[in-house]
Design a protein around this motif. Structure first.
Motif, mmCIF file in Angstrom:
data_model
loop_
_atom_site.group_PDB
_atom_site.id
_atom_site.type_symbol
_atom_site.label_atom_id
_atom_site.label_comp_id
_atom_site.label_asym_id
_atom_site.label_seq_id
_atom_site.Cartn_x
_atom_site.Cartn_y
_atom_site.Cartn_z
ATOM 1 N N LEU A 15 0.957 -1.185 -0.098
ATOM 2 C CA LEU A 15 0.084 -0.058 0.117
ATOM 3 C C LEU A 15 0.673 1.202 0.064
ATOM 4 O O LEU A 15 0.406 2.489 -0.577
ATOM 5 C CB LEU A 15 -0.905 -0.119 1.194
ATOM 6 N N THR A 16 2.004 1.385 0.675
ATOM 7 C CA THR A 16 3.084 2.575 0.653
ATOM 8 C C THR A 16 4.034 2.343 -0.348
ATOM 9 O O THR A 16 4.826 3.307 -0.695
ATOM 10 C CB THR A 16 3.606 2.638 2.043
ATOM 11 N N ALA A 17 3.733 1.534 -1.398
ATOM 12 C CA ALA A 17 4.452 1.282 -2.613
ATOM 13 C C ALA A 17 6.212 1.122 -2.366
ATOM 14 O O ALA A 17 6.805 1.787 -3.183
ATOM 15 C CB ALA A 17 4.215 2.499 -3.569
ATOM 16 N N GLN A 18 6.371 0.377 -1.482
ATOM 17 C CA GLN A 18 7.743 0.377 -0.973
ATOM 18 C C GLN A 18 8.207 -1.045 -1.738
ATOM 19 O O GLN A 18 7.524 -1.832 -2.349
ATOM 20 C CB GLN A 18 8.083 -0.183 0.525
ATOM 21 N N SER A 19 9.674 -1.244 -1.794
ATOM 22 C CA SER A 19 10.357 -1.915 -2.605
ATOM 23 C C SER A 19 9.940 -3.338 -2.111
ATOM 24 O O SER A 19 10.239 -3.657 -0.809
ATOM 25 C CB SER A 19 11.808 -1.720 -2.577
ATOM 26 N N GLY A 20 9.620 -4.647 -2.843
ATOM 27 C CA GLY A 20 9.645 -5.984 -2.474
ATOM 28 C C GLY A 20 8.166 -6.093 -2.006
ATOM 29 O O GLY A 20 8.214 -7.134 -1.250
ATOM 30 N N GLY A 21 7.349 -5.134 -1.659
ATOM 31 C CA GLY A 21 6.106 -5.351 -1.029
ATOM 32 C C GLY A 21 5.258 -6.137 -1.906
ATOM 33 O O GLY A 21 4.641 -7.365 -1.258
ATOM 34 N N LEU A 22 5.229 -6.341 -3.161
ATOM 35 C CA LEU A 22 4.443 -7.166 -3.789
ATOM 36 C C LEU A 22 4.917 -8.641 -3.747
ATOM 37 O O LEU A 22 4.162 -9.789 -3.680
ATOM 38 C CB LEU A 22 4.280 -7.075 -5.445
ATOM 39 N N ARG A 23 6.335 -8.827 -3.729
ATOM 40 C CA ARG A 23 6.942 -10.217 -3.467
ATOM 41 C C ARG A 23 6.643 -10.764 -2.262
ATOM 42 O O ARG A 23 6.292 -12.012 -1.956
ATOM 43 C CB ARG A 23 8.482 -10.013 -3.687
ATOM 44 N N LEU A 24 6.564 -9.905 -1.271
ATOM 45 C CA LEU A 24 6.386 -10.215 0.262
ATOM 46 C C LEU A 24 4.851 -10.756 0.307
ATOM 47 O O LEU A 24 4.382 -11.695 1.165
ATOM 48 C CB LEU A 24 6.850 -9.077 1.119
ATOM 49 N N LEU A 25 3.925 -9.976 -0.118
ATOM 50 C CA LEU A 25 2.565 -10.103 -0.292
ATOM 51 C C LEU A 25 2.157 -11.468 -0.736
ATOM 52 O O LEU A 25 1.624 -12.220 -0.201
ATOM 53 C CB LEU A 25 1.667 -9.034 -0.987
ATOM 54 N N CYS A 26 3.074 -11.760 -1.895
ATOM 55 C CA CYS A 26 2.749 -12.854 -2.817
ATOM 56 C C CYS A 26 3.135 -14.134 -1.788
ATOM 57 O O CYS A 26 2.434 -15.229 -1.878
ATOM 58 C CB CYS A 26 3.563 -12.779 -4.063
ATOM 59 N N GLY A 27 4.214 -14.103 -1.311
ATOM 60 C CA GLY A 27 4.763 -15.080 -0.305
ATOM 61 C C GLY A 27 4.067 -15.320 0.942
ATOM 62 O O GLY A 27 3.679 -16.429 1.273
ATOM 63 N N ALA A 28 3.305 -14.061 1.755
ATOM 64 C CA ALA A 28 2.417 -14.357 2.523
ATOM 65 C C ALA A 28 1.141 -14.846 2.359
ATOM 66 O O ALA A 28 0.762 -15.759 2.922
ATOM 67 C CB ALA A 28 2.368 -12.824 3.058
#
Length: 109
Positions: free
Chosen positions: A49-62
């Motif tokens: 949501l804050t458009a930080q680096s690696g957010g999508l990858r972390l969310l995908c793994g979670a």
């Protein structure tokens, strides 16, 4: 689509923690997995949501971890009027939809 998945992740994390609070099982070793899944979902949602680096990858793994936990944990304490297929299938389906939203997200540069 990633923002929708991130908001779903926050709701799922709140549901996981709420479920643990209602059962009052914080003293057992079996709560490490759900707490870790909720923490990763929350962190991934925040970073997305804050458009930080690696957010999508972390969310995908979670979401992957949450889907696996939902699939593996068929011993939920649901009321007797909830059919077993719904009790087990709903968390798996929500997690899989959240995962699909992240995977199918197209980043704009």
């Amino acid at each position: 689509m990633a923002k929708i998945s991130a908001w779903m992740a926050l709701a799922a994390a709140a549901a996981i923690i709420g479920s643990l609070l209602l059962r009052g099982e914080f003293s057992e070793f079996g709560v490490v997995g759900p707490i870790a899944a909720a923490a990763l979902l929350s962190l991934g949602a925040y970073r997305t949501l804050t458009a930080q680096s690696g957010g999508l990858r972390l969310l995908c793994g979670a979401w992957g971890i949450a889907t696996g936990r939902a699939w593996y944990a068929p011993s939920y304490d649901f009321p007797s009027f909830v059919p077993g297929v719904v009790a087990i299938g709903a968390p798996v389906l929500v997690s899989a939809v959240g995962l699909a939203l992240v995977v199918l997200h197209k980043e704009k540069k």
